[in-house]
Scaffold this motif. Structure first.
Motif, PDB file in Angstrom:
ATOM      1  N   UNK A 184       0.825  -1.206   0.000  1.00  0.00           N
ATOM      2  CA  UNK A 184       0.000   0.000   0.000  1.00  0.00           C
ATOM      3  C   UNK A 184       0.860   1.257   0.000  1.00  0.00           C
ATOM      4  N   UNK A 185       1.944   1.247   0.776  1.00  0.00           N
ATOM      5  CA  UNK A 185       2.831   2.417   0.845  1.00  0.00           C
ATOM      6  C   UNK A 185       3.441   2.722  -0.515  1.00  0.00           C
ATOM      7  N   UNK A 186       3.962   1.688  -1.190  1.00  0.00           N
ATOM      8  CA  UNK A 186       4.539   1.903  -2.512  1.00  0.00           C
ATOM      9  C   UNK A 186       3.460   2.269  -3.518  1.00  0.00           C
TER      10      UNK A 186
ATOM     11  N   UNK B   7      12.007   0.135  -2.523  1.00  0.00           N
ATOM     12  CA  UNK B   7      11.512  -1.151  -2.022  1.00  0.00           C
ATOM     13  C   UNK B   7      11.366  -2.150  -3.173  1.00  0.00           C
ATOM     14  N   UNK B   8      12.449  -2.879  -3.453  1.00  0.00           N
ATOM     15  CA  UNK B   8      12.460  -3.817  -4.576  1.00  0.00           C
ATOM     16  C   UNK B   8      11.528  -5.004  -4.349  1.00  0.00           C
ATOM     17  N   UNK B   9      11.370  -5.436  -3.104  1.00  0.00           N
ATOM     18  CA  UNK B   9      10.513  -6.589  -2.812  1.00  0.00           C
ATOM     19  C   UNK B   9       9.049  -6.249  -3.061  1.00  0.00           C
ATOM     20  N   UNK B  10       8.614  -5.087  -2.562  1.00  0.00           N
ATOM     21  CA  UNK B  10       7.229  -4.666  -2.778  1.00  0.00           C
ATOM     22  C   UNK B  10       6.961  -4.441  -4.267  1.00  0.00           C
TER      23      UNK B  10
ATOM     24  N   UNK C 299      12.072   3.148 -12.516  1.00  0.00           N
ATOM     25  CA  UNK C 299      12.274   1.972 -11.677  1.00  0.00           C
ATOM     26  C   UNK C 299      13.505   2.126 -10.793  1.00  0.00           C
ATOM     27  N   UNK C 300      14.553   2.749 -11.305  1.00  0.00           N
ATOM     28  CA  UNK C 300      15.794   2.870 -10.539  1.00  0.00           C
ATOM     29  C   UNK C 300      15.629   3.732  -9.292  1.00  0.00           C
TER      30      UNK C 300
END
Length: 241
Positions: A194-196, A214-217, A209-210
């Protein structure tokens, strides 16, 4: 999910294999994700996929997912989708006919009675494969050989593909019909998603993208189909949907 007898069976792929058509050596089984395919079955599977892909005649266009295809070499209850790509190895110097060019084929193996359940996911399965193929480097090997390095690289990449496809199916099913622009849906997501998501919808035309920390989210949103990745002039953008 689909119902079988009185229980619900989750839809998931069962294996990912990689085979190759090597110049001078012909069809060869390279590796699989979970170690479920033995060498003899792997070589039979390789021959079937290379013939089906039309190598040496009118080959299937590269980087497209095709299927499903019965694979009785492994089990009559299994079928596969296959994905063809071009490989390049070092040519044999003393051979005037050696160019080092070959072909590899990814094989996504599924239960035969579940093939229709995968149809909504084929495009995203294809995208996962396209984003992974560069990770297996044949260029430093001699034509007709599969080195220990290729063997190790391929096992890691195949396991990543296996995990990502199954995660994609799980997330897609869980968040089916949702949109980050639906505030009620957005706030119902796990907090990190939700945050991302709240940040991404502020730039509906896309975010670099760079710059996303938060790469996992981000990976989970991509697998769920709640955002998409577009490449414009070699720059990756993440666009909410």
């Amino acid at each position: 999910m689909i119902k079988s007898s009185n229980q619900i069976v989750p839809v998931a792929i069962t294996e990912v294999a990689l085979v190759a058509n090597l110049q001078t050596s012909g069809p060869m089984f390279v590796n699989d994700a979970t170690g479920s395919i033995n060498a003899s079955s792997g070589m039979l599977l390789s021959a079937r996929l290379i013939i089906t892909a039309g190598i040496g005649s009118t080959s299937s266009p590269y980087h497209k997912l095709y299927g499903s295809l019965p694979i009785p070499e492994l089990d009559k209850n299994l079928e596969c989708y296959f994905f063809v790509g071009e490989m390049q190895q070092k040519p044999i110097i003393e051979s005037p006919f050696s160019t080092g060019k070959g072909t590899f084929v990814f094989c996504i193996i599924v239960e035969a009675d579940q093939t229709k359940e995968f149809l909504p996911y084929l495009e995203r399965m294809e995208n996962i494969l396209v984003n992974k193929i560069h990770r297996i480097n044949f260029e430093h090997s001699m034509a007709g050989e599969i080195t220990d390095e290729i063997n190790k690289e391929s096992r890691v990449v195949l396991k990543e593909i296996f995990d990502e496809i199954n995660q994609m199916i799980e997330f897609s099913s869980k968040y089916s019909g949702g949109s980050l622009f639906d505030i009620g849906f957005l706030v119902s997501l796990p907090s990190e998603l939700a945050t991302l998501g709240k940040k991404l919808i502020l730039e509906p035309k896309g975010s670099l993208e760079e710059e996303i920390i938060d790469a996992i989210a981000l990976q989970q949103l991509l697998l769920a189909g709640l955002v998409k990745r577009e490449v414009k002039e070699n720059i990756k953008w993440i666009i909410p949907v």
